[in-house]
Design an enzyme around this catalytic site. Structure first.
Site, PDB file in Angstrom:
ATOM      1  NE  ARG A 219      -0.938  -0.818   4.793  1.00 54.09           N
ATOM      2  CZ  ARG A 219      -1.792  -1.331   5.684  1.00 54.09           C
ATOM      3  NH1 ARG A 219      -2.921  -1.493   5.444  1.00 54.09           N
ATOM      4  NH2 ARG A 219      -1.246  -1.890   6.706  1.00 54.09           N
TER       5      ARG A 219
ATOM      6  CD  GLU B 242      -1.587   2.459   6.047  1.00 48.10           C
ATOM      7  OE1 GLU B 242      -0.446   1.956   6.255  1.00 48.10           O
ATOM      8  OE2 GLU B 242      -2.588   1.907   6.201  1.00 48.10           O
TER       9      GLU B 242
ATOM     10  CB  THR C 203      -7.031   3.957  16.305  1.00 49.95           C
ATOM     11  OG1 THR C 203      -6.946   4.515  17.544  1.00 49.95           O
ATOM     12  CG2 THR C 203      -5.739   3.729  15.808  1.00 49.95           C
TER      13      THR C 203
ATOM     14  NE  ARG D 224      -8.995  -5.815   5.415  1.00 47.33           N
ATOM     15  CZ  ARG D 224      -7.873  -5.090   6.262  1.00 47.33           C
ATOM     16  NH1 ARG D 224      -7.872  -5.096   7.424  1.00 47.33           N
ATOM     17  NH2 ARG D 224      -7.147  -4.509   5.517  1.00 47.33           N
TER      18      ARG D 224
ATOM     19  N   GLY E 198      -1.864  -5.559  15.631  1.00 50.81           N
ATOM     20  CA  GLY E 198      -1.551  -4.278  15.937  1.00 50.81           C
ATOM     21  C   GLY E 198      -0.198  -3.329  15.405  1.00 50.81           C
TER      22      GLY E 198
ATOM     23  CG  ASP F 154      -1.178  -1.421  11.733  1.00 45.75           C
ATOM     24  OD1 ASP F 154      -0.642  -0.486  12.295  1.00 45.75           O
ATOM     25  OD2 ASP F 154      -2.374  -1.431  11.610  1.00 45.75           O
TER      26      ASP F 154
ATOM     27  CB  SER G  78      -2.785  -9.512  10.544  1.00 42.49           C
ATOM     28  OG  SER G  78      -3.406  -8.762  10.171  1.00 42.49           O
ATOM     29  CB  VAL G  79       0.217  -5.423   7.867  1.00 41.84           C
ATOM     30  CG1 VAL G  79       1.534  -5.778   8.642  1.00 41.84           C
ATOM     31  CG2 VAL G  79       0.397  -6.229   6.357  1.00 41.84           C
TER      32      VAL G  79
HETATM   33  P1  NAD Z   1      -7.970   1.295  19.465  1.00 39.67           P
HETATM   34  O1  NAD Z   1      -7.099   2.468  19.432  1.00 39.67           O
HETATM   35  O2  NAD Z   1      -9.420   1.646  19.373  1.00 39.67           O
HETATM   36  O3  NAD Z   1      -7.569   0.569  20.512  1.00 39.67           O
HETATM   37  C1  NAD Z   1      -6.260   0.062  20.919  1.00 39.67           C
HETATM   38  C2  NAD Z   1      -6.204  -0.622  22.521  1.00 39.67           C
HETATM   39  O4  NAD Z   1      -4.996  -0.814  22.741  1.00 39.67           O
HETATM   40  C3  NAD Z   1      -6.503   0.682  23.389  1.00 39.67           C
HETATM   41  O5  NAD Z   1      -7.787   0.433  24.160  1.00 39.67           O
HETATM   42  C4  NAD Z   1      -5.309   1.224  24.155  1.00 39.67           C
HETATM   43  O6  NAD Z   1      -5.566   1.527  25.583  1.00 39.67           O
HETATM   44  C5  NAD Z   1      -4.707  -0.332  23.909  1.00 39.67           C
HETATM   45  N1  NAD Z   1      -3.265  -0.508  24.160  1.00 39.67           N
HETATM   46  C6  NAD Z   1      -2.329   0.527  23.928  1.00 39.67           C
HETATM   47  N2  NAD Z   1      -0.997   0.207  24.193  1.00 39.67           N
HETATM   48  C7  NAD Z   1      -1.203  -0.992  25.118  1.00 39.67           C
HETATM   49  C8  NAD Z   1      -0.363  -2.002  25.755  1.00 39.67           C
HETATM   50  N3  NAD Z   1       1.092  -1.823  25.879  1.00 39.67           N
HETATM   51  N4  NAD Z   1      -0.831  -3.055  26.470  1.00 39.67           N
HETATM   52  C9  NAD Z   1      -2.277  -3.281  26.435  1.00 39.67           C
HETATM   53  N5  NAD Z   1      -3.039  -2.496  25.763  1.00 39.67           N
HETATM   54  C10 NAD Z   1      -2.537  -1.376  25.072  1.00 39.67           C
HETATM   55  O7  NAD Z   1      -7.385   0.779  18.164  1.00 39.67           O
HETATM   56  P2  NAD Z   1      -7.986  -0.291  17.317  1.00 39.67           P
HETATM   57  O8  NAD Z   1      -9.102   0.369  16.109  1.00 39.67           O
HETATM   58  O9  NAD Z   1      -8.793  -1.477  17.900  1.00 39.67           O
HETATM   59  O10 NAD Z   1      -6.860  -0.806  16.554  1.00 39.67           O
HETATM   60  C11 NAD Z   1      -5.947  -1.787  17.274  1.00 39.67           C
HETATM   61  C12 NAD Z   1      -4.691  -1.844  16.366  1.00 39.67           C
HETATM   62  O11 NAD Z   1      -4.969  -2.820  15.146  1.00 39.67           O
HETATM   63  C13 NAD Z   1      -4.207  -0.467  15.791  1.00 39.67           C
HETATM   64  O12 NAD Z   1      -2.757  -0.618  15.938  1.00 39.67           O
HETATM   65  C14 NAD Z   1      -4.600  -0.576  14.385  1.00 39.67           C
HETATM   66  O13 NAD Z   1      -3.510   0.327  13.438  1.00 39.67           O
HETATM   67  C15 NAD Z   1      -4.504  -2.086  14.122  1.00 39.67           C
HETATM   68  N6  NAD Z   1      -5.316  -2.586  12.926  1.00 39.67           N
HETATM   69  C16 NAD Z   1      -4.710  -3.637  12.091  1.00 39.67           C
HETATM   70  C17 NAD Z   1      -5.462  -4.160  11.096  1.00 39.67           C
HETATM   71  C18 NAD Z   1      -4.917  -5.159  10.354  1.00 39.67           C
HETATM   72  O14 NAD Z   1      -5.431  -5.596   9.229  1.00 39.67           O
HETATM   73  N7  NAD Z   1      -3.894  -5.858  10.833  1.00 39.67           N
HETATM   74  C19 NAD Z   1      -6.641  -3.603  10.726  1.00 39.67           C
HETATM   75  C20 NAD Z   1      -7.250  -2.704  11.631  1.00 39.67           C
HETATM   76  C21 NAD Z   1      -6.491  -1.941  12.762  1.00 39.67           C
END
Ligand code: NAD
Length: 340
Positions: free
Chosen positions: A45, A56, A84, A112, A225, A227, A292-293
């Site tokens: 991406r 992105e 986020t 997804r 997370g 990614d 996973s990214v």
């Molecule tokens: P969000 O901000 O809603 O939730 C993240 C949570 O992680 C928060 O509640 C925060 O308090 C907690 N957190 C942060 N640091 C921590 C730690 N050290 N220990 C425990 N908890 C901790 O974000 P989200 O929308 O739920 O997304 C979560 C992650 O997944 C993000 O990094 C996002 O970029 C990623 N993501 C990845 C994909 C993928 O396809 N791989 C898709 C969507 C989101």
């Protein structure tokens, strides 16, 4: 006309058909597209990084349909009252290049991502897996839990988040649906005894959410997370100890947990396991890791699924200026131009 699915219509679909039923249907779409991996155009991406986060664009295409998603990742957003991750995306007709389906994708991305996580875990986790640890209880968490119940029958969760309010929210949303949630005081406590570990934290940092001493033989790690560059969750020693599966290596080597490893660090592509071209889990004691990214083909699958399942909810929008005479674009505005 382009068909359009806005947030309210997406919500109506999810409430009408049920999150788990949709996740199961979407898993089928993902499986179909992962199985025909070679038929897609694939590039990492295109990312625009700032100190606050990343924006992105994620394109892909097969012979009939083109898709892209616009998505952001801003870990500091919740503290400012924003999410986020937010997204929207579209499908276009390869034949004439016209957009055919435009949709909100913030909810769709959560679906997804969860469906992809559960599909990979269904193939890689031990079949007797019963307990999942969840580190991070933010926006993705409920969708992840529901997908793992739909695909693997997981109902027992051990949860840790640095923000206790996020855990309370998760309990409020999931306990009435029949999940048993154990609140842990630390990541180490949460993962103790878990068959599957999902890390879904958000921090634009090379965080070490899981350390190698926390990992027991036979566990499956669903690391979502980490990614983007400079944003990881796993101690690199875990990657050396386990077998790492990825979506698309050229993107994951830039963005995933394996950005911490040498450029030739061995990985298996998930589509290879699905098609039998590579082995899945090789023993009950093997540690498997889905790094996973989020890849464009999964968004393509999710958009196809949403388009096919919501025909009665969509509206038509006039997105393409399309004059009767295709060479006379000016005809659309000429009549409004005042005469001299
Ligand atoms: P969000 O901000 O809603 O939730 C993240 C949570 O992680 C928060 O509640 C925060 O308090 C907690 N957190 C942060 N640091 C921590 C730690 N050290 N220990 C425990 N908890 C901790 O974000 P989200 O929308 O739920 O997304 C979560 C992650 O997944 C993000 O990094 C996002 O970029 C990623 N993501 C990845 C994909 C993928 O396809 N791989 C898709 C969507 C989101």
């Amino acid at each position: 006309m382009t068909q359009f699915l806005d947030v309210a219509q997406m919500v109506r679909w999810i409430q009408r058909d049920g999150t788990e039923a949709i996740l199961s249907t979407m898993t089928g779409y993902l499986e179909d597209d992962f199985r025909r991996w070679a038929s897609f155009d694939k590039i990492p991406r295109v990312a625009s990084h700032t100190p606050f986060g990343v924006i992105e664009l994620m394109p892909t295409s097969d012979e009939q349909t083109y898709s892209f998603k616009y998505v952001n990742g801003h870990p500091q957003n919740p503290g400012r009252g924003f999410q986020t991750v937010t997204a929207f995306g579209l499908l276009a007709d390869v034949d004439n290049g016209y957009p055919v389906f435009l949709a909100e994708m913030t909810l769709l991305t959560a679906l997804r991502t969860a469906a992809t996580s559960a599909l990979t875990a269904r193939v890689l986790a031990r079949p007797d897996s019963r307990i999942m640890a969840m580190i991070g209880a933010g926006s993705q968490a409920e969708f992840q839990a529901l997908a793992f119940r739909a695909e693997l029958g997981i109902t027992q969760l051990r949860v840790f988040d640095v923000d206790p309010a996020a855990v309370t929210k998760l309990q409020r949303n999931l306990e009435p649906l029949g999940f048993t949630i154990t609140v842990a005081a630390s990541t180490a406590e949460a993962v103790d005894g878990a068959d599957i570990i999902t890390t879904c934290t958000a921090d634009k940092a090379q965080a070490t959410i899981l350390t190698a001493d926390m990992i027991r033989p036979g566990v499956h790690i669903n690391a979502i997370g980490g990614d983007c560059p400079g944003k990881t969750e796993l101690d690199p020693r875990i990657l050396e100890r386990g077998r790492v599966l990825v979506e698309f290596p050229p993107q994951t080597r830039i963005e995933g947990e394996i950005q911490q490893m040498a450029p030739d660090f061995p990985v298996v592509e998930f589509w290879e396991v699905l098609t039998g071209a590579a082995e899945g889990r090789r023993s009950p004691d093997e540690v498997t890791i889905f790094d996973s990214v989020g890849f464009a083909i999964a968004d393509f699958s999710a958009l196809r699924c949403a388009r096919d399942c919501t025909t009665d909810l969509q509206t038509s929008i006039d997105l393409v200026a399309d004059p009767v005479d295709p060479k006379d674009l000016y005809s659309l505005v000429g009549a409004l131009t005042p005469a001299r």
